[in-house]
Enzyme design. Structure first.
Site, PDB file in Angstrom:
ATOM      1  NE  ARG A   1      16.621 -46.197 -61.649  1.00  0.00           N
ATOM      2  CZ  ARG A   1      16.324 -47.025 -62.649  1.00  0.00           C
ATOM      3  NH1 ARG A   1      16.923 -48.205 -62.780  1.00  0.00           N
ATOM      4  NH2 ARG A   1      15.411 -46.702 -63.545  1.00  0.00           N
TER       5      ARG A   1
ATOM      6  CB  ALA B   1       7.801 -47.585 -61.444  1.00  0.00           C
TER       7      ALA B   1
ATOM      8  NE  ARG C   1      12.903 -42.780 -55.531  1.00  0.00           N
ATOM      9  CZ  ARG C   1      13.350 -42.886 -56.785  1.00  0.00           C
ATOM     10  NH1 ARG C   1      13.644 -44.074 -57.296  1.00  0.00           N
ATOM     11  NH2 ARG C   1      13.492 -41.813 -57.529  1.00  0.00           N
TER      12      ARG C   1
ATOM     13  CD  GLN D   1      18.463 -42.300 -62.958  1.00  0.00           C
ATOM     14  OE1 GLN D   1      18.985 -41.357 -63.551  1.00  0.00           O
ATOM     15  NE2 GLN D   1      17.636 -42.122 -61.953  1.00  0.00           N
TER      16      GLN D   1
ATOM     17  CG  ASP E   1       8.596 -43.343 -62.164  1.00  0.00           C
ATOM     18  OD1 ASP E   1       9.177 -42.896 -63.167  1.00  0.00           O
ATOM     19  OD2 ASP E   1       9.132 -44.129 -61.360  1.00  0.00           O
TER      20      ASP E   1
HETATM   21  O1  MRU Z   1      14.263 -42.329 -60.157  1.00  0.00           O
HETATM   22  P1  MRU Z   1      14.199 -43.650 -60.883  1.00  0.00           P
HETATM   23  O2  MRU Z   1      15.495 -44.042 -61.508  1.00  0.00           O
HETATM   24  O3  MRU Z   1      13.581 -44.733 -60.047  1.00  0.00           O
HETATM   25  O4  MRU Z   1      13.207 -43.325 -62.075  1.00  0.00           O
HETATM   26  C1  MRU Z   1      12.894 -44.340 -62.970  1.00  0.00           C
HETATM   27  C2  MRU Z   1      12.083 -43.911 -64.110  1.00  0.00           C
HETATM   28  O5  MRU Z   1      11.705 -42.782 -64.239  1.00  0.00           O
HETATM   29  C3  MRU Z   1      11.667 -45.004 -65.036  1.00  0.00           C
HETATM   30  O6  MRU Z   1      11.485 -44.510 -66.324  1.00  0.00           O
HETATM   31  C4  MRU Z   1      10.355 -45.590 -64.552  1.00  0.00           C
HETATM   32  O7  MRU Z   1      10.431 -45.932 -63.207  1.00  0.00           O
HETATM   33  C5  MRU Z   1       9.971 -46.786 -65.337  1.00  0.00           C
HETATM   34  S1  MRU Z   1      10.943 -48.171 -64.933  1.00  0.00           S
HETATM   35  C6  MRU Z   1      10.379 -49.488 -65.818  1.00  0.00           C
END
Ligand code: MRU
Length: 352
Positions: free
Chosen positions: A52, A54, A95, A202, A243
């Protein structure tokens, strides 16, 4: 083709028949690596968020496509491309919110379309090289984002971050955690507050784990404590990842981000968004067009608790992301620099 191991959380198996990932759902208690070689397992890993964040989603999708391309049996370019395109669509369906997934897969597909006359083994080789290039570029971009973001940090600062935008989510330095880690490497005194990030935690499971391991001074808070730590004067800036960034500067990031931005405005605290320019979506004029992923109620009712915390069957609302209005964002930091409002003008520079 020999490929060096570029990052610890996503890389190609030595025989190139699988993508290896660190299963992020098991952290911080277990460091378990998974070897994925089927499209079903790859999509499952994305949807379950074993992999996970982005930028890492984009890197993982690129390597996955290479592994799947090697499995294609075709006797013409057209046949090969049709099968490849189906895999691209399948990976893309996993996603919807992070721009980097489609960005990486579009980049791979464009490469294939530009080399129609090459032999199929050559095309497969190019797909592998491109996946590796995407990861190499991400390492460089993260380092540059860290350097650009460091210009906004001052000795003794308290920084609030949300979700995980560190080395598990992007290469090596991460994005929002990059300036913090770089500052820490240089001996700066920085204190980080991290929100646990309900429902999948997270912040608690990944960010506090990453920073604590690095020896950064980190304090974990519950998501509903943000106003209190800001009011206490402990937060000098907010650093979050992203994202998807719309052309007007609206930003989709983990659910809860927009509330933090509203609080930051109330307390007069600068709110910074950090991410690679590949997270800017040139086809998205503003945040209204960003598709927000909705996730299972079970994550709200019971994930990471030893017993359910709500009655079985109770209705839950579980959007995975929200959109922070551009008017709340002090600056957007990419590998190309620090961009201030008006974003409809300055982000065009970031994309050029
Ligand atoms: O659902 P996730 O854990 O993939 O969401 C991640 C985020 O919202 C992060 O802040 C974003 O992807 C930036 S990662 C460098």
């Amino acid at each position: 083709m020999s490929r060096e191991r570029l990052a610890e959380n996503v890389y190609l198996a030595p025989d190139e028949d699988a993508v290896i990932i660190l299963d992020q759902t098991k952290l911080p208690n277990e460091e378990e690596y998974l070897s994925l070689s089927t499209a079903e397992d790859m999509v499952e890993a994305l949807q379950s968020m074993r992999v996970r964040g982005a930028p890492v989603i984009g890197i993982f999708a690129a390597y996955s496509l290479y592994v799947l391309a090697r499995q294609i049996e075709a006797d013409s370019y057209e046949d090969f491309y049709e099968q490849l395109h189906q895999q691209v669509d399948f990976l893309n369906s996993s996603r919807p919110t992070a721009a980097n997934l489609r960005w990486a897969l579009d980049r791979m597909e464009s490469l294939v379309q530009a080399h129609k006359r090459a032999s199929l083994p050559e095309i497969v080789q190019m797909i592998g090289d491109e996946a590796e290039a995407i990861q190499r570029e991400d390492i460089q971009m993260c380092r540059q984002i860290a350097e650009n973001g460091l210009t906004l940090l001052e000795e003794g600062d308290g920084i609030l971050t949300h979700c995980n935008a560190g080395a598990l989510a992007a290469s090596r330095y991460g994005t929002a955690l990059g300036p913090i880690l770089l500052g820490h490497d240089q001996g700066m005194d920085i204190h980080v507050y991290v929100g646990e990030t309900r429902p999948l935690l997270q912040g608690a499971r990944l960010t506090s784990y990453e920073l604590y391991r690095e020896g950064v001074d980190v304090t974990l808070i519950c998501d509903n404590m943000v106003s209190t730590v800001m009011k206490n004067g402990w937060i000098q800036a907010v650093f979050v990842g992203c994202d998807r960034i719309a052309l007007n500067g609206d930003v989709a990031n983990k659910i809860g981000t927009s509330g933090i931005a509203i609080l930051a405005k109330h307390y007069g605290i600068p709110f910074y968004v950090l991410g690679p320019s590949s997270s800017i979506d040139p086809e998205c004029p503003n945040g209204d067009g960003i598709l927000i992923e909705m996730r299972e109620a079970e994550e709200v009712r019971s994930a990471y608790f030893s017993e359910p915390i709500a009655p079985e069957g109770v209705a839950c609302y579980n959007p995975s992301f929200d959109v922070t209005d551009h008017s709340l964002i002090t600056a957007i930091i990419t590998e190309k620099g620090v961009f201030y409002p008006p974003y409809d003008r300055t982000l065009a520079e970031a994309l050029s």
